[in-house]
Design an enzyme around this catalytic site. Structure first.
Site, PDB file in Angstrom:
ATOM      1  CB  SER A   8       0.034  -6.156  -2.313  1.00  0.00           C
ATOM      2  OG  SER A   8       0.696  -4.925  -2.742  1.00  0.00           O
ATOM      3  CG  HIS A  37      -1.555  -6.904  -6.238  1.00  0.00           C
ATOM      4  ND1 HIS A  37      -2.580  -6.709  -7.298  1.00  0.00           N
ATOM      5  CD2 HIS A  37      -1.380  -5.366  -5.652  1.00  0.00           C
ATOM      6  CE1 HIS A  37      -3.046  -5.160  -7.122  1.00  0.00           C
ATOM      7  NE2 HIS A  37      -2.281  -4.634  -6.311  1.00  0.00           N
ATOM      8  CG  ASP A  39       0.268  -2.274  -5.423  1.00  0.00           C
ATOM      9  OD1 ASP A  39      -0.992  -2.096  -6.148  1.00  0.00           O
ATOM     10  OD2 ASP A  39       0.342  -2.831  -4.348  1.00  0.00           O
ATOM     11  CG  MET A  41       1.873   3.278  -6.514  1.00  0.00           C
ATOM     12  SD  MET A  41       1.406   3.598  -5.042  1.00  0.00           S
ATOM     13  CE  MET A  41       0.781   2.100  -4.401  1.00  0.00           C
ATOM     14  CG  HIS A  70      -3.118  -2.000  -8.943  1.00  0.00           C
ATOM     15  ND1 HIS A  70      -3.259  -1.632  -7.583  1.00  0.00           N
ATOM     16  CD2 HIS A  70      -3.860  -1.010  -9.782  1.00  0.00           C
ATOM     17  CE1 HIS A  70      -4.408  -0.706  -7.599  1.00  0.00           C
ATOM     18  NE2 HIS A  70      -4.635  -0.269  -8.795  1.00  0.00           N
ATOM     19  CG  MET A  72      -2.428   2.465  -8.559  1.00  0.00           C
ATOM     20  SD  MET A  72      -2.144   2.019  -6.837  1.00  0.00           S
ATOM     21  CE  MET A  72      -1.154   0.722  -7.294  1.00  0.00           C
ATOM     22  CG  MET A 141      -8.698   0.793  -6.500  1.00  0.00           C
ATOM     23  SD  MET A 141      -7.224  -0.102  -6.018  1.00  0.00           S
ATOM     24  CE  MET A 141      -6.624   0.765  -4.514  1.00  0.00           C
ATOM     25  N   GLY A 146      -2.766   4.325  -3.747  1.00  0.00           N
ATOM     26  CA  GLY A 146      -1.453   4.915  -3.147  1.00  0.00           C
ATOM     27  C   GLY A 146      -0.682   4.547  -2.094  1.00  0.00           C
ATOM     28  CG  PHE A 147       0.200   6.041   0.749  1.00  0.00           C
ATOM     29  CD1 PHE A 147       1.324   6.220   0.859  1.00  0.00           C
ATOM     30  CD2 PHE A 147      -0.739   6.896   0.206  1.00  0.00           C
ATOM     31  CE1 PHE A 147       2.000   7.183   0.256  1.00  0.00           C
ATOM     32  CE2 PHE A 147      -0.011   7.981  -0.407  1.00  0.00           C
ATOM     33  CZ  PHE A 147       1.292   8.271  -0.310  1.00  0.00           C
ATOM     34  N   GLY A 148      -0.307   1.518   1.071  1.00  0.00           N
ATOM     35  CA  GLY A 148      -0.599   0.074   1.840  1.00  0.00           C
ATOM     36  C   GLY A 148      -1.189   0.742   3.183  1.00  0.00           C
ATOM     37  CG  ASP A 179      -5.528  -3.479  -4.157  1.00  0.00           C
ATOM     38  OD1 ASP A 179      -5.018  -3.665  -3.213  1.00  0.00           O
ATOM     39  OD2 ASP A 179      -5.002  -2.941  -5.132  1.00  0.00           O
ATOM     40  N   GLY A 180      -6.880  -3.289  -1.076  1.00  0.00           N
ATOM     41  CA  GLY A 180      -6.787  -2.381  -0.107  1.00  0.00           C
ATOM     42  C   GLY A 180      -7.602  -2.804   1.225  1.00  0.00           C
ATOM     43  CB  SER A 202      -0.291  -4.303   5.998  1.00  0.00           C
ATOM     44  OG  SER A 202      -1.540  -4.130   5.430  1.00  0.00           O
TER      45      SER A 202
HETATM   46  C1  DX5 Z   1      -2.847   0.428  -2.723  1.00  0.00           C
HETATM   47  C2  DX5 Z   1      -2.412  -0.541  -3.618  1.00  0.00           C
HETATM   48  C3  DX5 Z   1      -2.536  -1.943  -2.537  1.00  0.00           C
HETATM   49  C4  DX5 Z   1      -1.745  -2.086  -1.375  1.00  0.00           C
HETATM   50  C5  DX5 Z   1      -2.817  -2.764  -0.462  1.00  0.00           C
HETATM   51  O1  DX5 Z   1      -2.912   1.735  -3.685  1.00  0.00           O
HETATM   52  O2  DX5 Z   1      -3.039  -0.868  -4.759  1.00  0.00           O
HETATM   53  O3  DX5 Z   1      -2.420  -2.973  -3.439  1.00  0.00           O
HETATM   54  O4  DX5 Z   1      -0.578  -2.837  -1.521  1.00  0.00           O
HETATM   55  O5  DX5 Z   1      -1.939  -2.913   0.839  1.00  0.00           O
HETATM   56  P1  DX5 Z   1      -3.249  -3.244   2.159  1.00  0.00           P
HETATM   57  O6  DX5 Z   1      -3.473  -4.689   2.035  1.00  0.00           O
HETATM   58  O7  DX5 Z   1      -2.087  -2.937   3.211  1.00  0.00           O
HETATM   59  O8  DX5 Z   1      -4.112  -2.308   2.048  1.00  0.00           O
HETATM   60 ZN    ZN Z   2      -2.807  -2.717  -5.727  1.00  0.00          ZN
END
Ligand code: DX5
Ligand code: ZN
Length: 224
Positions: A8, A37, A39, A41, A70, A72, A141, A146-148, A179-180, A202
């Protein structure tokens, strides 16, 4: 079943997305990322804002890796097909964001992409089992979107197990993506539950060598 790793780019340097894609591409003897991937948002469906269609078009032109978008975002019926038309390989939107996910899925396929349905951690699988027959990807999920960099929620895995059971029994035919919070410590549990496609942000882009991180994750997933 072929296992896919989908780095991602949410955790990459947004000023260097082409390099981020290149850093996970395959090299002779080492398969790289299967999907990239992306994201998207909109700061409404989730409390964060990332990138949209113009950036996806530029990434598409900068890499051969199939894009896994993806979304969101709110109102996927209106916005999702544009990502398919832009050449995304797989376009996944959230079940919670529309009252007619089956129609959005059909539009995505019509526009030439694979269609994916994403479920937040608290969204049950059962109500979607019938319409998932017309999808190519189920995205479960394993964090709140929302966040990595968030912690993996193992309590979501029963949905993966149930979806895998439906695939084995022939009721569904799709990829099961998680994912996540996927990293070297958590990927095994997700693979064991039945996931075949693993998003990692990450764990890939905070590593010294992103390509090596992709290869290591693939190996750990294959050990299930
Ligand atoms: C979160 C995203 C993920 C994110 C995952 O809302 O959909 O794709 O990038 O990041 P990691 O692998 O760091 O959890
Ligand atoms: Zn994602």
């Amino acid at each position: 079943m072929e296992l896919f790793v989908a780095p991602s780019i949410l955790s990459a340097d947004f000023a260097r997305l082409a390099e981020a894609a290149a850093s996970v591409a395959g090299r002779p003897g080492t398969p790289g990322a299967d999907w990239l991937h992306v994201d998207v948002m909109d700061n409404h469906f989730v409390p964060n804002l990332t990138l949209g269609l113009p950036v996806v078009k530029s990434i598409r032109a900068a890499t051969e890796i199939p894009l896994d978008c993806h979304l969101m975002i709110e109102d996927p019926a209106r916005w999702a097909p544009g990502y398919a038309e832009a050449g995304a390989h797989n376009v996944t939107f959230h079940a919670e964001a529309t009252d007619d996910p089956a129609a959005v899925g059909r539009d995505l396929r019509k526009a030439g992409a694979k269609a994916g349905l994403a479920l937040k951690p608290g969204t049950p699988l059962e109500p979607y089992l019938e319409i998932l027959r017309d999808f190519d990807t189920l995205l479960v999920m394993t964090v709140e979107p929302g966040f990595g960099g968030q912690e993996f929620m193992a309590e979501v895995l029963p949905k993966v197990t149930e979806a895998r059971r439906r695939v084995e029994s022939g009721h569904l035919e799709l990829r099961i993506e998680v994912d996540g919070g996927i990293n070297a410590d958590t990927i095994h549990a997700a693979a064991e539950a039945g996931a075949d496609t693993f998003v990692a942000g990450s764990a890939v882009y905070n590593a010294d060598d992103p390509a090596k991180a992709v290869a290591a994750l693939r190996e750990l997933a294959a050990r299930r």
